[in-house]
Motif scaffolding. Sequence first.
Motif, PDB file in Angstrom:
ATOM      1  N   ARG A 190      93.809  81.895 -70.072  1.00 35.35           N
ATOM      2  CA  ARG A 190      92.779  81.135 -70.800  1.00 35.35           C
ATOM      3  C   ARG A 190      92.456  81.855 -72.119  1.00 35.35           C
ATOM      4  NH1 ARG A 190      91.428  76.653 -71.702  1.00 35.35           N
ATOM      5  NH2 ARG A 190      92.032  76.100 -69.607  1.00 35.35           N
ATOM      6  N   ALA A 191      92.328  83.185 -72.052  1.00 38.12           N
ATOM      7  CA  ALA A 191      91.998  83.954 -73.259  1.00 38.12           C
ATOM      8  C   ALA A 191      93.132  83.867 -74.287  1.00 38.12           C
ATOM      9  CB  ALA A 191      91.722  85.415 -72.901  1.00 38.12           C
TER      10      ALA A 191
ATOM     11  N   ASP B  27      92.593  80.519 -75.899  1.00 36.77           N
ATOM     12  CA  ASP B  27      91.403  80.515 -76.762  1.00 36.77           C
ATOM     13  C   ASP B  27      91.651  81.295 -78.048  1.00 36.77           C
ATOM     14  OD1 ASP B  27      90.152  79.089 -74.813  1.00 36.77           O
ATOM     15  OD2 ASP B  27      88.977  80.784 -74.011  1.00 36.77           O
ATOM     16  N   ARG B  28      92.391  82.401 -77.946  1.00 36.09           N
ATOM     17  CA  ARG B  28      92.606  83.264 -79.115  1.00 36.09           C
ATOM     18  C   ARG B  28      93.853  82.889 -79.900  1.00 36.09           C
ATOM     19  NH1 ARG B  28      88.481  86.701 -80.808  1.00 36.09           N
ATOM     20  NH2 ARG B  28      87.293  87.301 -78.969  1.00 36.09           N
ATOM     21  N   ASP B  29      94.597  81.893 -79.408  1.00 34.86           N
ATOM     22  CA  ASP B  29      95.827  81.499 -80.094  1.00 34.86           C
ATOM     23  C   ASP B  29      96.755  82.718 -80.208  1.00 34.86           C
ATOM     24  OD1 ASP B  29      97.326  79.534 -81.155  1.00 34.86           O
ATOM     25  OD2 ASP B  29      96.342  79.475 -83.112  1.00 34.86           O
TER      26      ASP B  29
ATOM     27  N   ARG C  61      96.102  89.108 -82.210  1.00 30.46           N
ATOM     28  CA  ARG C  61      95.418  88.170 -81.322  1.00 30.46           C
ATOM     29  C   ARG C  61      95.693  88.474 -79.856  1.00 30.46           C
ATOM     30  NH1 ARG C  61      95.265  82.547 -84.654  1.00 30.46           N
ATOM     31  NH2 ARG C  61      94.185  83.475 -86.440  1.00 30.46           N
TER      32      ARG C  61
ATOM     33  N   ALA D 191      92.777  88.888 -77.178  1.00 28.69           N
ATOM     34  CA  ALA D 191      92.750  88.149 -75.904  1.00 28.69           C
ATOM     35  C   ALA D 191      92.575  89.122 -74.738  1.00 28.69           C
ATOM     36  CB  ALA D 191      94.030  87.332 -75.737  1.00 28.69           C
TER      37      ALA D 191
ATOM     38  N   ASP E 188      89.084  90.330 -74.420  1.00 28.51           N
ATOM     39  CA  ASP E 188      88.178  89.326 -73.834  1.00 28.51           C
ATOM     40  C   ASP E 188      88.062  89.449 -72.321  1.00 28.51           C
ATOM     41  OD1 ASP E 188      87.657  88.300 -76.283  1.00 28.51           O
ATOM     42  OD2 ASP E 188      88.927  86.514 -76.085  1.00 28.51           O
TER      43      ASP E 188
END
Lengths: 179, 331
Positions: A99-100, A103-105, A169, A173, A176
Amino acid sequence: MTSAPQPGHHSEVTLRVNGKPHTLRVDHRRVLLDLLREELDLTGSKKGCDHGQCGACTVLVDGRRLNSCLLLAVALDGSEITTVEGLGGDGDEPHPLQRAFLDRDAFQCGYCTPGQLCSALGMLAEAAAGHPSHVTGPTAPSGRPVPLDRSEIRERMSGNLCRCGAYPRIVEAIEDVIP
Amino acid sequence: MNGFGYLRPDSVHEAAEAYAAHPGARFLAGGTNLVDLLKLGVERPSTLIDIGRLPLDSVQELSDGGLRVGATVRNSDLAADPRVRDRYPALSQALLAGASAQLRNAATTGGNLLQRTRCPYFQDLDKPCNKREPGSGCGARDGVHRDHAVLGHSPQCIATHPSDMAVALAALDAQVELYSTAGTRRLPVADFYRLPGEHPERDTWIRPGELITGVRLPAATAGAPSAYRKARDRASYAFALASVAVVLRIQDGVVDQVGIAFGGLAHRPWRARHTELALLGAPATPAAFEGAVALELAHAEPLRDNAYKVPLARNLALDVLNRLAPAPAPA
Ligand SMILES: Cc1cc2nc3c(=O)[nH]c(=O)nc-3n(C[C@H](O)[C@H](O)[C@H](O)COP(=O)(O)OP(=O)(O)OC[C@H]3O[C@@H](n4cnc5c(N)ncnc54)[C@H](O)[C@@H]3O)c2cc1C
Ligand code: SF4
Ligand code: FES
Ligand code: FES
């Protein structure tokens, strides 16, 4: 001997992959990566270099991250293997780290991503168990969880190359999901 | 890759016997070097004898205050062992400076010692290489040799040994334990490796079928800190261009114990005996360090494209020596 001498070039092995047992007759030359992709149809793990140099094939074996391109399947009899397909567990929900990454691409082409994900999960367990890295200070207490700042994450993830250069990124991620 | 048999003995003795029964065999530990070489066709064993699960996976205290590291202890576990971090920091640092976390999780003590050179000609069956195929010539000598040896090389071979761990073990005066059906023996790590001479096909003094069962570290002297420093082409996950491991103890401003080994410069971890001899009993000053390191590197014979290694190794050694030496009391 545990395995009776096997003059031939094949042996039977049992592997648990993402929780499911598989008993297979394998050619001794078979590496885990090819077995996953070609015999179990688990094509999430990727072949980047086939020589231990890129990390795209990283999976968890008995909880530790390893390069599946350099592991002979016959030597893994009895092991528990987790691939990117198994990270979410039984449900349809992705793992919080997956998921992270969304979200962070944290990817472009996505080829290195399954290896990055498995590697990052192995890495978090190593740091929690107190394993130092090349950038951990010599005075950090042994056996206590190592706090993961960005330089720690970068060093510990250096076995996973990303040709698209999504590194910043990927690090975000991972940050996170640090407990 | 040709097919091969596979055996998984339960004991060290069974492993040695399995080799005696299958002379074309190879021992398989973590496989991170051997499986690579199987894929490249450099290794073509009849049989693999899997020693990865032998009960050699622990680090034990010795009665003399030293440590015994089993041959199948994984590099990552050894680097994290609190006793290693506290008493032999150069060893932990060297392990953590090598390869990647995934590789260190698989790689073993024995396999790390016996990993083969990363010379690209050695890995390429289409190229001449005396180490892979004695008598075929050395492709690197007049070819690409920026990463190759500057000390102790021969007309036949200019390869370096790639292990970081072995460099720390050499400086720490560790010994390799060997086992075969003929008996057991021990060799200092610093003498375990050969110079290439006329037989570059033999990396070490190990005999065919002999098994490494472990490595012994002598008791660490109180007040003798150690450290490892490595220079490479990128910040992580690359082999050493040059590296150094140093053990240094200073009493009253004078060096009273010193062990120095260079990596990336030769066919074996290079114990800097000239430097050590010059430093023992000498004042621990930057000038003394500089003179003593120069004595060793005066023996270097760089090739066309690797002369940069000499000042690089010098700077690494001086940095570590000066860092380990306590700052002199202010006048
Ligand atoms: C991409 C990449 C980068 C790397 N970077 C570094 C680096 O920066 N620094 C570094 O030091 N290393 C580096 N390595 C090498 C790595 O450290 C070695 O491959 C590893 O240590 C070998 O250990 P292993 O247990 O996997 O050995 P294996 O591959 O199983 O065996 C290697 C050799 O040793 C023999 N052997 C193994 N154990 C025994 C034993 N107990 N007794 C007798 N013979 C035995 C085998 O028969 C084989 O010939 C790198 C490797 C790769 C692929
Ligand atoms: S340096 Fe040694 S390993 Fe490399 S090509 Fe020459 S003989 Fe072979
Ligand atoms: S495919 Fe395994 S490390 Fe590159
Ligand atoms: S996202 Fe393309 S290689 Fe990493």
